[in-house]
Structures are given as structure tokens and as C-alpha cells.
Enzyme design. Structure first.
Site, short mmCIF file in Angstrom:
data_model
loop_
_atom_site.label_atom_id
_atom_site.label_comp_id
_atom_site.label_asym_id
_atom_site.label_seq_id
_atom_site.Cartn_x
_atom_site.Cartn_y
_atom_site.Cartn_z
N GLY A 190 0.83 -1.20 0.00
CA GLY A 190 0.00 0.00 0.00
C GLY A 190 0.86 1.25 0.00
N CYS A 191 0.28 2.34 -0.44
CA CYS A 191 1.05 3.58 -0.56
C CYS A 191 1.45 4.09 0.83
CB CYS A 191 0.25 4.61 -1.34
SG CYS A 191 -1.47 4.80 -0.81
N TYR A 192 0.50 4.19 1.74
CA TYR A 192 0.85 4.61 3.10
C TYR A 192 1.88 3.67 3.73
CZ TYR A 192 -3.11 7.99 3.58
OH TYR A 192 -3.99 9.04 3.47
N ALA A 210 4.13 1.75 2.44
CA ALA A 210 5.47 1.91 1.89
C ALA A 210 6.17 3.11 2.52
CB ALA A 210 5.40 2.07 0.37
N SER A 211 5.44 4.20 2.66
CA SER A 211 6.06 5.43 3.20
C SER A 211 6.41 5.29 4.68
CB SER A 211 5.12 6.62 3.00
OG SER A 211 4.06 6.59 3.94
#
Lengths: 336, 336, 336, 336
Positions: free
Chosen positions: B148-150, B152-153
Site C-alpha cells: 500500500g502507498c501509506y 510503503a512510506s
């Protein structure tokens, strides 16, 4: 009509104050101090054409004191202490929208603002303009320190929790501000193409609003304050995470605000949004009590230039001059 | 040329994948699945006129498997598990950009996604596409779950800290995403006039990326994940506050990333900004170790559609097909 | 690999060229000229960390000529004529993305740019980089003048109409550009809070792209060119109103573009939008023939930094070095 | 206090009217009609919490007429003619902010709005609310048709030029509006990620404000009206190109506006910007007389929701009820 002067009319706080004074039925702008003395105010700020004939003047405390019932100061931080001292010496009631008279501890001021305070003798008489907590003192105040925009958004929801069972770890505040928070001084970082579609944090661990927040919470807690800027003009959203020793019922702590005209408690599971406060004096907040983590997560919203600056300043002014404190401020946010 | 199909080409993840495939020298888009079967892809997405002659088709796993060497799935959460199962049954290597194959614990999936997983038997073979940690497994993977994008960050900066002396309180993650994170489904909240100049938090304490983050941290920590949306299109900035038992030297923990092509460790006092990653596959982060509060504050940035979705997916694809993992991705952010 | 240098790498045109060179499979950035000689390029432009080891140097034409097969100039208008002359004297093929070599008439240059041209002897050899009209000359060009961003968006749709029955009144062009069009020089007008939610016109009747547009239309028409800026970063939308002596069938005039790789004729009633060209080299346009007014209204879109600058420059470069002109450019717009 | 009702309070025009009524010292909102009858207005519009106790009701003309001195209609085009007829029949003074009573020619209404007018008998008594031109009729008006936002921005600068030596070619108006102009109805085109960083034209040659503009110019000129939308919330910038038979002195034509409270003539070479009118009732304009092309290029600015809708409506209301027409409106634009 109560005669009002502004020192620093063309900064963002000053512009917003000028706009709000146009709405206020009992106040009249009679003097504007700017470096560009001799220039019509509406030549510098064309949005006020056909609304004012004020010609800007250079700063002279005696002159201002003679012609004004109150003077607002709207200049960058560390620049108002000298102006405020001169205005107080000249005997005019003064409302400083900057930070110079907020921090009661000169050592903390020096640490965070990197200069020595030049008028520490005025600090005891300066009243912090967070109305629900200083209402009575404000009525007779001669010198008001309007709260900072970030602190207002944080102290409103946190101060009632002082006696809650908070765990002994720092409170985490991640706040995001629109670009007006940085003022009108040019910088590459705030050039439109650099900030559009951008978000970033800044001054992590060292922002000057940290001691102001901690002071107003009675210096009982450490606050990890991380400010951010985002690609929009106005408004601060503060997300506050408080670790608790035990899960609590939150709503009762906020009953103190039920009659406050400009604090709106949204309740459990209802989170504040910038759009509902933009252009208005309100501070909105709601929260989630997360039982899984024993964290209370509060989200508050304020318009940094109105509820966080000029609107709060007028609310103080209204109290100082015996007006209903809602005078000229009883309108809702501009959404959209 | 490696032949590629996309299921869900006109969603935001699919569009970005299509754009990046135009840059990739070794991959060719040969099939696009959409409800609008029979329509040219460039009629639905005019930005690709004069670039593709692909005509959209409806989903048929067998057909795709025959014509494609790899199929990417880019559909909303909970909609890919059936598609992925069919594609795997048909024998084609599958890269799912959605969440369905990320959570190894079906109970956690059910709790956060509110549906029963229909293909739990595939979870053991699904490889989580966070390249630095799953590089070897990815080379032979038949089914990839792109992070997921969140997550990964958040996982990039947090995972190396697993053995640091963290205090026993939840890690606080306040993250803000651009509006593409919400996808292309219409909602009043995402109508332009409603979100412009607005910021808000959502799904506090219940966001479905919480178990994914905790899983990839070995379920050793509680994470208080509070997502926000802001008035811009792309990019996630995650501000991560970690309370420590003692102050630490941070840089050594991140030496693991020195040779990673798409993780950039900015260092102490250097904070990530969205503009430096926009349109690219990088995750940037930096930090401040605040000795006053014993908090480590990390700020990371990722483009949710590239580094957080389509770029990561292509990096996985490159590994799966024996290419240099930077192929088609070795360009910098679009700033401005 | 073809070795490339950039003079002015950190301006907006230079940054975009650097980004696109990362995508280009046959070109390699080997030299970057900036005032900050001695500094790593990726220290100035962190979006390129882990992508380049180039260290900036100060301008020296001989040195560049030895190490580069081609040099791109990306500096503000009137600053490239001296640089271009020096590079040509040193014998390196030069692609100027600025305006200095576009206007063939030195008197017009003087009138609109307010300076005397210092290298008029080079004007005859400078090839205007509007590929469909100068393709053959570009193959052997030693000096290319990349078209202006506004002119590209206007000349593409207007040039085929030269023989249409236009009425004898000025063509009206109202164009709006994103803020990158103004470059990275700081100005109060482009401070984020000043331009956000703002739109304005500028240089009405005196914009320097006027003679360039009229020149490329054979100086057969007067053009009323009114540029605007709006609150976004990239892209030019040009709305072109042509009064006709009689209603015409428009589509046949544009058959010339059917095989052009980067000009997309959308057709009657299909109007171009910025989002479909952002980040790409395309110029899109469509039109309405209004029989009520006998006006043809054309709307064209271009990304001012790609299709209007760096992408066009690379298309020229490809031709100059015998590559397929689509090399490194055959990808679609970033939408969203 | 004058008692006011709003039909359609939660649309964008209605919200802005509600906000402005909070500022107005002589008007009180007593009734709000919405589909959600029975719901508190501030539950639908949280920005008005702590400001109003009005509960929404469903439409009933008799009830409204009894409790209100004036009713504002703020519903989508073609939906107000029936409501207006009912309110007039019930005898209450009615101010329609929509288009239904603006076009005096039912055939033109049918052509552009695609429906038959159901109350043409009311058209003769409807007064067009463009104050400088209909001030006297407005004082006694029972039914007011508030001008459209685009027309207000165009007619203010053009109407004084009716007797100027205009060439016999259509006037070109290229106007750009913020996204609130499209209202609150969801559409993919207005989904945040689709419109952010986008600009486009729409309804070229067929926009329904064309006949309204031409009517108010005495149907003496053809107007080529090309509307655009841009990535911002509020404000219309209209760029008007008028071809002349001969160069003229422009300023004298605009002396008619010297005492108008909400029309600000900026003068030759001074171009209007949206930021100076945002949130206020002003229409600003300036111009360039281009002697090279014999074109007069005028640029005007208006806030589509205030000067173009709700502020104009209140100015009419003030006249109707014998108040100073500036009451509740004498404040400047919100910049930034």
C-alpha cells in the site's frame, strides 16, 4: 465609533484585520502605519478601493495615541516589542497580534526567538488573548498578546484535559498550515511552483510556538510540536495524539465550552475540517478515543488569519471596549 | 518485449501504470480490461492517443494468460482476490496493486476490510512487493502483492529501527495524502470546491493500512495511524514520531539502504518534501532526533501512484523477468 | 550514448530537460553549467539524488564542446545569445530553449525584448524547432531555436489555416499559463498566497511572443495575444478566435497532422484540456465552428515545460542525431 | 429586522447568502427550504453551528409568505420559475438568484435552456438586478432576477461602450470561472483529481449566458462568449476584446461608475485580478487600448458567488427595503 489604528496594515494579518473592520459596526479604521508613509492604503491594497480614504503614515506613538482608542500591531515576530512599549508609554490601549508579549519567561523567549526581549517589564501586564481563559482580565487590559495561530488550535482542545489521566510521554502535535502562515516575505520555498502540490515539515523540535503551548498548559506536559505547510492559503489543522493511562469519557471534559461563542466541540468521531472555519473566528474540534492503543486523537481546525489572528484580536477588542464579544464576528465560514 | 496486460486500466493506478509502460523499454501493453469492453483505451484516456491501439476487453483469465507474460491488477480493494485467483489458475504471473493479498492473517483482513477473504489459499504464495526486504522471493514470484502507498512510506523508515530502544508506547504516524489516494469514485467530499483549500483526517484508528504496517514491522509495535487528505493530487508525506528509551545515533540504522536504488536517506535535519518524489519511484526520508523529548521524528515522502503503486509494481516486474530493477524507472521527480 | 550538456540546469526548463534525459535511452547528461560551479547537481536538485553524479561547472564553451555532442541552453531570455555564439564558435551543436534565436528580424527583437541582439549573424543559420514545419532543416541544424511555449500552442492550430478565408480583423488569442511559465525568479506576484485562487492577465498587447507567432504565420495576420496566469503549475490553454468571411469545413485543413507524432487533432466539438498533455510532448487541439457568429473557436493545450520546451527540444535533438524522433518521448500525459 | 427566507440554502449560492446574512445588520434568516425538511440547517452546513437555530422545511409558498418579508431563491436554472410564481402568488417579495426570470424573450430562453418557460406572464414585472442600470425599478420590485455571474462581469464594462465606434465584428469574451460556478452536483469532470492542474473550455458558442449578455447590451452586438473553468474555487476573470473602427479615449465612457459603490474602474493599463474581489461584492475592471490592432482589451474580475450572486442579491434587497445599498456589503476582498 471606536477609532482604531493598525501598525503593519499590509501584512497578511493586517489585511485580514482591515477586512474584518469593514464588517465591524462599532469600529472605524482611522490610521494605518506602513513604511510607505504618504501612500493611500488602497493603493497598496486595491481590494479596499472605494472603502477607505486612509493614507498610510510612518510610526509615531504619540500621534497614534491621540487619534486612536486602540492600536493593533501586526508586524513580524520580535518587531513589535519596541512598538508596543512606545504605544503603552503613549497611553493607548494596544493589541499585539505578534508573539512578543506572549511568553512570560524571557529566557524561553530568547531561546526560541534568538533575541533578547527589550521590554520585559511589560510582560506582567500583557494579557494573553485566549478569551475563554482570560475573559475577565481582557476587559481592563491595556496590552493584549493575541495567541499564536498554532497555539490557539492546540490549547483550546488540550487545556481542559489538564486533569485527565495522561501517560507520562510527550503529547504529539502534527499541525499543517496554509501558506499565509509564513507571511508575505518572499522565499524560494514559497514561490508558487515550488509549493504547489508540495507538503513539508519544518522547524521540527524547535518551533517557537512550542513554549507558548507548553506555558498555556501550565508547563505540565512536554509537547512534540511538528508544523507542516501545505499547498493552500489558509487554515491550520492540528492532529493531537495524547497517550492515556486509561481510556476516558472525553465529552465531559469539554462541557466548559458549551457557551463559548467561538469554540465548537464537534464530539466523538466528528473530525474538524478547514473548510468549516475558513474566513471565520471559530475553532472546531472533535476526537476519537482509540481503545486499542489507549490514545486520544483530537483534530482541530482554525483559520490562522481569523480565528488564529485577526478575529481573535477583535474578540479581545470587543471585550476591552465593553461590546458584546461577538460584535462583527458572528458569521460562518466561507465554504466553499 | 515482455507482453503485459492491465485489469483496471482507467483507474488512477492503472493510468499511471499505462504511462510508465510507455517509458519502459522492455514491456509492451497488449491488453486492457475494463467494463467498457470494445472501446479503444485512448477513447477512455485521451492522454494516450497516438500511443496505443489497444481495445479494451472484458475480463477472461484464460485469454489474458495466453496473450500476456504478466498481468497487473489495478482495481479497488476487495475486488482483486477473485481476479487474482482466476489469473493464477490460468497460470499467468500476476501483480496485484491492491490490498487483497497483502495481509497474511485472514482475521485481520476481515476486521479491516469488512469482507471474508475468498482466496486465502493463495496468501502463502503471495510475495509482498517491498523490494529491499523481499528481493529474492520476488525473482520467482508468481503472485505479487504490491505494498500500500501509506505502508510503503512508513515501513521504509521504520523497519530498520526494529532493534532500536523504542519505548513501550504506540508509534504515532500522521500521514497526508493527495486526493488521488481516494481513487476516481465520485463523492461529495472530493468534489473540487469541497476539497480545495481543505484538509481533514479520516478513518482515525480504523484505517485498513494499520494491520499492513504492523505486520511488516513484525507485529512488534502498535501504530497509531492517522491518515489525512489535502488539496493536491499526488503524494504522501508521513510524519512518524517514535518515543525512545534513550537518545540514539540514527544514521547507522539506515546504512542498509545505501545501495537501494529507490530509497533515499536524506539524513539528520533534512526533511523529505513531496515535490522531490512526484512522478517518480523514490521514497525519501530524513529525521530529527529531539533530545528534549527523546522523540525521533521522521518525515518521509512518496508519490502514492508511482513509488507507492505503479513504480513499485514495475520494480517488482523487472525482478520477476530478470531485468535490471531500475529499468524504465531511473528518472527523477517532476518538480515543479 | 550521445553526450549532452545543459547550460542552466536548475531553471524550470533545465530541470525538466534533466528529468526527460533520465528517460531517454540514447542520451546521457555529462555536463551541467550553473553559477554554483563545484556543487553536485543533485545537491541543488534533490529530486535527482541517486540518478546523477554530475558536478556543476561554470560556463566555458571550449570545455563543453570537447565533452559534449550537443549542448542545450536553458537560461532566461536575452541571456542565451552570447552563450549560443560562444558554443557555436567552439563548434558544438547547440539547442537554445530560449527566445534569442527565434525572431529573424532584429528590429522586432529589439522592440519586444528591449535589448539589441548581439549575434544577429547567427540568425540565418538558426532553425526554428517546430518539427512539422522544419523537420528537414533540423536534421543538419547546428543551432536550433526551440519555439516558445505560447507560440507552439498557437502556431500548431493556426498555420494550416493560412489559406482559409479569414476576415480582415486581428485573430484573438487568449491564453492561460501555469506559474512555471514565469520561471523561478521570485516576485511578490508569484508568492504562493498571492497567486493561489488568483487569475490575471499581463503584458496585454506587448508580450514578446506576439512577433514570434506572427512571424511563423508568415506575417500575414495581426494577432491580439493576451496572456494570463492561473493558480496551477504547468500547462498552457490557448483559446483562439478567428473571424471568417464564410463558414468553412475545418477538418480538412488539419489533415497535415495525421502522421505527426506529437500533434493530436481532436476534431470538431472536442476541446483540449491541460490534463491530457501534462508531462508529455503533445499539443492537442479541437474546435467549434460557430455559424451564428462566423467565428472559428479553437482550443489548444500544451505542457509549457515539455511540449512547449524540453520535450520539443529533445524531439529536435533526436532529428539532429538521426534517431527516431519519438525516442524518449513516447509516453502519455500524467493525468491525474 | 427584516425577515428573510432562502429556498435552496445548501447550494453554493445559498451558502454564501447565509454567510452574508450573518454579516448583515438588518436582515435575519428565519426560514430555509431544503429537501431535507426537518433537519437543522447547521447539521447540513456545519460552518454555521452556533450561529443559527433554523430548521429546514419543505417548500410551501403560503407559509413562507407569512413568515418572511423577502424570499431568496437559490436553486439550479429552470427550477426557480415554478417556485417564483408560487411565491409571487402568495404575495411575498422574491429575489431569484437563478436565470429563470432574466431572459425577456421566451424563445431565446427555450433555445438556450432547452425547456419551455412556465411563467412567462411574470417576465414583464421581473426587474434585472444590475443595480447601476435598474436602481429605481428595484426599489419597488416585487420580483428580482439577479444577473448571472458571467453576464455581470461582462455587462458592467461593455454597456457604457454602446455608443463607441465599434467595428461590425463579434465582441470576443473569453472568461474563466472557478469551480463553484458549476455548482455542487457531482460530476467526474469536477472530481478533485480531474480538475486540479487542469483548465478547459466548455459550451463554446452555446452557453446560456450569451443571450443574457446580448440582451443587456440592447441586442446591438454579437458576442462570442467562450467560458472556461480553472483549478480554483471562486471568481470569474473575463477578457473582452472589442475591435474598433478607430482608437478611442476609453476613460470618459466609464465616468458613469464614479459613484457606484461596487463597480471599480481601475483605468488604462491596470488589469483586474481575482484576488482583489474574492469574497466581496465588487466588480473591478481595467483595459488596454491597443493602437497596433485597434482592439480594446478589457479585463474584469468578480467573485461569482458574491459580486456575481449573493452580494448582488443583497444589494437589490437593500434597495427594495429602503436601506443604504451598501448595508452589510461594505467590506473588501479576502486577499489572500
Amino acid at each position: 465609533m471606536i477609532r482604531v489604528g493598525i501598525v503593519g496594515a499590509i501584512g497578511y494579518g493586517g489585511r485580514e484585520l482591515t477586512r474584518l473592520l469593514g464588517i465591524h459596526p462599532e469600529a472605524e479604521l482611522v490610521a494605518a502605519v506602513e513604511l510607505e508613509g504618504g501612500t493611500r492604503l488602497d493603493d497598496l491594497l486595491p481590494q479596499f478601493r472605494k472603502l477607505t480614504d486612509v493614507v498610510c503614515e510612518t510610526f509615531d506613538a504619540e500621534t497614534l495615541a491621540k487619534r486612536c482608542d486602540a492600536v493593533f500591531i501586526a508586524v513580524p515576530g520580535t518587531k513589535s516589542m519596541a512598538l508596543g512599549a512606545a504605544l503603552r508609554a503613549a497611553g493607548v490601549r494596544t493589541i499585539d497580534m505578534g508573539p512578543d508579549f506572549r511568553i512570560q519567561d524571557p529566557a524561553a523567549f530568547r531561546q526560541y526567538y534568538k533575541v533578547e526581549h527589550t521590554a520585559p517589564e511589560l510582560l506582567p501586564e500583557a494579557v494573553y488573548g485566549l478569551v475563554p481563559y482570560y475573559r475577565e482580565q481582557l476587559r481592563d487590559a491595556q496590552l493584549v498578546a493575541v495567541p499564536g495561530c498554532y497555539p490557539a488550535s492546540v490549547v483550546f482542545p488540550l487545556k481542559p484535559l489538564i486533569d485527565a489521566p495522561l501517560a507520562d510521554v510527550p503529547i504529539v502535535v502534527d499541525a499543517i498550515s496554509g501558506m499565509t502562515g509564513a507571511g508575505r516575505a518572499l522565499a524560494e520555498a514559497f514561490h508558487f511552483p515550488e509549493m504547489n502540490e508540495n507538503v513539508k515539515a519544518y522547524k521540527v523540535g524547535v518551533h517557537q510556538h512550542t513554549p507558548e503551548i507548553e506555558q498555556e498548559l501550565g508547563n505540565k506536559f512536554l509537547v512534540q510540536f511538528t508544523p507542516h505547510v501545505g499547498p493552500y492559503s489558509r487554515g491550520i489543522l492540528s492532529t493531537i495524539t495524547v497517550h492515556l493511562k486509561e481510556t476516558i469519557q472525553v465529552a465531559p471534559y469539554y462541557e466548559c465550552y458549551v457557551d463559548e461563542p467561538f469554540v465548537r466541540v464537534l464530539g466523538e468521531g466528528r473530525l474538524a475540517e478547514l473548510k468549516h472555519v475558513r474566513g471565520s473566528t471559530f475553532c472546531d474540534f472533535g476526537w476519537v478515543m482509540d481503545t486499542r492503543t489507549r490514545n486520544l486523537v483530537i483534530v482541530s481546525a482554525i483559520d490562522n488569519l481569523v480565528g488564529g489572528t485577526a478575529g481573535m484580536a477583535i474578540q479581545c477588542f470587543n471585550l476591552m471596549f465593553g461590546l458584546d464579544e461577538r460584535t462583527g464576528l458572528a458569521f460562518g465560514g466561507m465554504a466553499p
